[in-house]
Design a protein around this motif. Structure first.
Motif, PDB file in Angstrom:
ATOM      1  N   VAL A 223      25.095  14.447 -10.144  1.00  0.00           N
ATOM      2  CA  VAL A 223      23.856  13.919 -10.694  1.00  0.00           C
ATOM      3  C   VAL A 223      23.284  12.879  -9.740  1.00  0.00           C
ATOM      4  O   VAL A 223      24.017  12.090  -9.137  1.00  0.00           O
ATOM      5  CB  VAL A 223      24.076  13.322 -12.098  1.00  0.00           C
ATOM      6  CG1 VAL A 223      25.068  12.165 -12.076  1.00  0.00           C
ATOM      7  CG2 VAL A 223      22.746  12.861 -12.711  1.00  0.00           C
ATOM      8  N   PHE A 225      20.542   9.799  -9.799  1.00  0.00           N
ATOM      9  CA  PHE A 225      19.682   8.953 -10.604  1.00  0.00           C
ATOM     10  C   PHE A 225      18.428   8.656  -9.791  1.00  0.00           C
ATOM     11  O   PHE A 225      18.482   7.969  -8.761  1.00  0.00           O
ATOM     12  CB  PHE A 225      20.406   7.672 -11.009  1.00  0.00           C
ATOM     13  CG  PHE A 225      21.506   7.915 -12.005  1.00  0.00           C
ATOM     14  CD1 PHE A 225      21.197   8.205 -13.328  1.00  0.00           C
ATOM     15  CD2 PHE A 225      22.841   7.902 -11.616  1.00  0.00           C
ATOM     16  CE1 PHE A 225      22.203   8.455 -14.251  1.00  0.00           C
ATOM     17  CE2 PHE A 225      23.849   8.144 -12.535  1.00  0.00           C
ATOM     18  CZ  PHE A 225      23.530   8.429 -13.853  1.00  0.00           C
ATOM     19  N   ASP A 320      14.336  18.733 -14.298  1.00  0.00           N
ATOM     20  CA  ASP A 320      14.210  18.012 -15.569  1.00  0.00           C
ATOM     21  C   ASP A 320      15.433  18.359 -16.407  1.00  0.00           C
ATOM     22  O   ASP A 320      15.789  19.542 -16.529  1.00  0.00           O
ATOM     23  CB  ASP A 320      12.957  18.437 -16.335  1.00  0.00           C
ATOM     24  CG  ASP A 320      11.673  18.135 -15.580  1.00  0.00           C
ATOM     25  OD1 ASP A 320      11.538  17.005 -15.085  1.00  0.00           O
ATOM     26  OD2 ASP A 320      10.807  19.036 -15.500  1.00  0.00           O
ATOM     27  N   LEU A 321      16.066  17.389 -17.002  1.00  0.00           N
ATOM     28  CA  LEU A 321      17.193  17.676 -17.882  1.00  0.00           C
ATOM     29  C   LEU A 321      16.679  18.315 -19.168  1.00  0.00           C
ATOM     30  O   LEU A 321      15.613  17.958 -19.669  1.00  0.00           O
ATOM     31  CB  LEU A 321      17.965  16.398 -18.206  1.00  0.00           C
ATOM     32  CG  LEU A 321      18.691  15.736 -17.034  1.00  0.00           C
ATOM     33  CD1 LEU A 321      19.439  14.501 -17.519  1.00  0.00           C
ATOM     34  CD2 LEU A 321      19.654  16.707 -16.363  1.00  0.00           C
ATOM     35  N   TYR A 328      21.920  23.075 -20.777  1.00  0.00           N
ATOM     36  CA  TYR A 328      22.438  22.705 -19.453  1.00  0.00           C
ATOM     37  C   TYR A 328      23.585  23.623 -19.056  1.00  0.00           C
ATOM     38  O   TYR A 328      23.680  24.055 -17.900  1.00  0.00           O
ATOM     39  CB  TYR A 328      22.900  21.243 -19.478  1.00  0.00           C
ATOM     40  CG  TYR A 328      23.574  20.778 -18.203  1.00  0.00           C
ATOM     41  CD1 TYR A 328      22.832  20.282 -17.136  1.00  0.00           C
ATOM     42  CD2 TYR A 328      24.966  20.833 -18.069  1.00  0.00           C
ATOM     43  CE1 TYR A 328      23.461  19.858 -15.966  1.00  0.00           C
ATOM     44  CE2 TYR A 328      25.598  20.407 -16.915  1.00  0.00           C
ATOM     45  CZ  TYR A 328      24.843  19.918 -15.869  1.00  0.00           C
ATOM     46  OH  TYR A 328      25.468  19.508 -14.707  1.00  0.00           O
ATOM     47  N   ALA A 346      21.813  17.750 -10.793  1.00  0.00           N
ATOM     48  CA  ALA A 346      20.971  17.241 -11.878  1.00  0.00           C
ATOM     49  C   ALA A 346      20.230  15.999 -11.411  1.00  0.00           C
ATOM     50  O   ALA A 346      20.812  15.126 -10.762  1.00  0.00           O
ATOM     51  CB  ALA A 346      21.819  16.913 -13.105  1.00  0.00           C
ATOM     52  N   CYS A 348      18.265  12.735 -12.872  1.00  0.00           N
ATOM     53  CA  CYS A 348      18.175  11.970 -14.122  1.00  0.00           C
ATOM     54  C   CYS A 348      17.282  10.756 -13.899  1.00  0.00           C
ATOM     55  O   CYS A 348      17.622   9.853 -13.125  1.00  0.00           O
ATOM     56  CB  CYS A 348      19.560  11.534 -14.596  1.00  0.00           C
ATOM     57  SG  CYS A 348      19.543  10.602 -16.151  1.00  0.00           S
ATOM     58  N   GLU A 352      15.552   9.874 -19.012  1.00  0.00           N
ATOM     59  CA  GLU A 352      16.452  10.976 -19.366  1.00  0.00           C
ATOM     60  C   GLU A 352      17.902  10.546 -19.543  1.00  0.00           C
ATOM     61  O   GLU A 352      18.777  11.385 -19.672  1.00  0.00           O
ATOM     62  CB  GLU A 352      16.373  12.066 -18.281  1.00  0.00           C
ATOM     63  CG  GLU A 352      15.002  12.707 -18.161  1.00  0.00           C
ATOM     64  CD  GLU A 352      14.904  13.645 -16.965  1.00  0.00           C
ATOM     65  OE1 GLU A 352      14.575  14.822 -17.169  1.00  0.00           O
ATOM     66  OE2 GLU A 352      15.170  13.187 -15.830  1.00  0.00           O
ATOM     67  N   THR A 353      18.161   9.251 -19.546  1.00  0.00           N
ATOM     68  CA  THR A 353      19.548   8.798 -19.637  1.00  0.00           C
ATOM     69  C   THR A 353      20.214   9.264 -20.926  1.00  0.00           C
ATOM     70  O   THR A 353      21.399   9.600 -20.932  1.00  0.00           O
ATOM     71  CB  THR A 353      19.616   7.258 -19.532  1.00  0.00           C
ATOM     72  OG1 THR A 353      18.692   6.683 -20.474  1.00  0.00           O
ATOM     73  CG2 THR A 353      19.250   6.784 -18.137  1.00  0.00           C
ATOM     74  N   LEU A 356      21.246  12.885 -20.518  1.00  0.00           N
ATOM     75  CA  LEU A 356      22.452  13.023 -19.701  1.00  0.00           C
ATOM     76  C   LEU A 356      23.698  12.735 -20.521  1.00  0.00           C
ATOM     77  O   LEU A 356      24.696  13.474 -20.436  1.00  0.00           O
ATOM     78  CB  LEU A 356      22.381  12.086 -18.496  1.00  0.00           C
ATOM     79  CG  LEU A 356      23.614  12.091 -17.580  1.00  0.00           C
ATOM     80  CD1 LEU A 356      23.783  13.454 -16.918  1.00  0.00           C
ATOM     81  CD2 LEU A 356      23.516  10.989 -16.530  1.00  0.00           C
ATOM     82  N   ARG A 381      15.056   9.064 -24.084  1.00  0.00           N
ATOM     83  CA  ARG A 381      14.842  10.504 -24.030  1.00  0.00           C
ATOM     84  C   ARG A 381      13.360  10.753 -23.867  1.00  0.00           C
ATOM     85  O   ARG A 381      12.548  10.108 -24.536  1.00  0.00           O
ATOM     86  CB  ARG A 381      15.349  11.198 -25.306  1.00  0.00           C
ATOM     87  CG  ARG A 381      16.865  11.157 -25.450  1.00  0.00           C
ATOM     88  CD  ARG A 381      17.308  11.696 -26.795  1.00  0.00           C
ATOM     89  NE  ARG A 381      18.759  11.754 -26.888  1.00  0.00           N
ATOM     90  CZ  ARG A 381      19.540  10.725 -27.152  1.00  0.00           C
ATOM     91  NH1 ARG A 381      18.993   9.544 -27.362  1.00  0.00           N
ATOM     92  NH2 ARG A 381      20.848  10.862 -27.218  1.00  0.00           N
TER      93      ARG A 381
END
Length: 430
Positions: A223, A225, A320-321, A328, A346, A348, A352-353, A356, A381
């Protein structure tokens, strides 16, 4: 490990499997096929890319062989799947093993001429593979008679629940004949699945070869960030790390996917897109070009998460998550197929935390950090729709590499170890 000969399959199917280069069944096939051949209802749970189609397809073919031609408009076996791509993939796999038999595998999906499908069903079908919505359209026209169907398969049942097809299933299932054998296959196990199995399966045998939500063993996950505005540059950095590698990029919305694809093309990348605003012909052509490698980058919404069976996909990028954490699992299941290795990347953003953490909770893992730091503050979100910044070209930005910080693992990520080459096509002179 068992071989196909020990599962009770007839010689013709063993021959077709051998000709297809398949000698050893996958775990889900080894467990499900004997149960299905015995007539039991089966609830199969296995990660994507593990051969679920043949786990139900081979028993269907064997049990239908020699049963005579179907009457006009009738169906002997019905397979329901949530997307057009998955319907076509299932039908293609089944047809490989019905060659030399009189069995007819037919498909009905939205986005294609319903009049042609009405004409096709006039001749009847041994195995009908369908999306629920189009099947109901045909039922309303009196074009198909399901009363003779003695086999029902729900493939990727969890996604059908996610997409709201439970209401369609309640309409379709009572129209099938009884007694019947029902098989349900899924990669994840949402809470509604037990309710679904109780409603439509009779004393089913549960076959589970991997914990629900677990990714394939050969998928390397990481991932990054990165804020939404920096995602375009980070994506290009990933693409440039291995030019020519088949890369499937997932966006949250149709408009975001199209905008992202156009931004990549404007920057000289060979890219195509598939989403709900594309016609079936456009989607088929994009997938064919991606499969052949002539267009190595495919940008998609979740419509493609379960309909692409291409062993050569090297990267899956979650630009995008997903709002649904189980999605996923299906997205990253598009890589590391057929025993190969693959990388799931991914992105994030601060918005979007929360998504995740939902994903990590479902998968029961902590995804390794390749760059950046977890954003501080309360979990967030994104609003449904994905926001306004869906991922066009980075407005005059140069790709910005981010050094691992905070919780990042020691040493460079897998993608960072690859030679930094350019993955661009030369533009033709005007």
């Amino acid at each position: 490990m068992k071989d196909f000969e020990t599962l009770g399959l007839v010689p013709d199917l063993l021959t077709s499997l051998s000709e297809a280069g398949l000698e050893t069944p996958t775990p889900i096939q080894a467990k499900a096929i004997p149960l299905a051949l015995s007539g039991r209802d089966v609830m199969g749970l296995a990660q994507t890319g593990t051969g679920k189609t043949l786990a139900f397809g081979l028993p269907l073919i064997q049990q239908l062989t020699g049963t005579g031609r179907p009457r006009p408009k009738t169906v002997k076996a019905l397979v329901l799947a949530p997307t057009r791509e998955l319907v076509n993939q299932i039908a293609d796999n089944l047809r490989v093993h019905t060659k030399g038999t009189k069995l007819k595998v037919s498909t009905v999906v939205g986005g294609q001429s319903i009049n042609r499908q009405v004409a096709m069903l006039e001749r009847g079908a041994d195995i009908l593979v369908a999306t629920p919505g189009r099947l109901i359209d045909l039922m309303d026209r009196g074009a198909v008679d399901l009363s003779t169907a003695r086999y029902l398969v729900l493939d990727e049942a969890d996604q059908m629940l996610d997409m709201g097809f439970i209401h369609a299933l309640r309409r379709i299932a009572p129209e099938l004949g009884t007694p019947r054998q029902t098989m349900l296959f899924s990669a994840t196990m949402p809470s509604q699945m037990d309710e679904l199995s109780r409603a439509y399966l009779d004393d089913p045998v549960r076959v589970q070869v991997t914990p629900p939500g677990k990714a394939a063993d050969k998928v390397t996950q990481e991932v990054h960030f990165v804020e939404q505005s920096d995602k375009p540059a980070k994506l290009r950095e990933i693409l440039d790390s291995e030019p020519g590698a088949l890369t499937l990029v997932f966006a949250r919305t149709k408009h975001g996917a199209e905008r992202l694809m156009k931004g990549l093309v404007a920057d000289g990348y060979d890219a195509a897109s598939i989403h709900g605003n594309k016609s079936q012909g456009q989607r088929d052509r994009a997938i064919a070009a991606f499969r052949q490698g002539t267009v190595p980058i495919l940008v998609a919404t979740d419509v493609a998460a379960r309909g692409i069976d291409i062993p050569g996909v090297a990267f899956v990028v979650n630009y995008d998550l997903p709002n649904v954490p189980e999605a996923y699992v299906h997205r990253i299941g598009r890589t590391a197929r057929a025993g190969r290795e693959g990388t799931a990347v991914a992105f994030c953003s601060s918005e979007e935390t929360g998504l995740l953490r939902d994903i990590e909770k479902v998968m029961k893992i902590e995804i390794p950090v390749a760059s950046g730091e977890m954003f501080k503050g309360p979990l967030q979100r994104p609003k449904m729709g994905g926001g306004k910044r869906g991922g066009g070209r980075p407005q005059g930005q140069k790709p910005k590499g981010q050094k691992p910080r905070g919780a990042a693992p020691k040493g460079p990520s897998k993608s960072a170890k690859r030679p930094q080459q350019r993955h661009r096509v030369r533009r033709r002179a005007a």
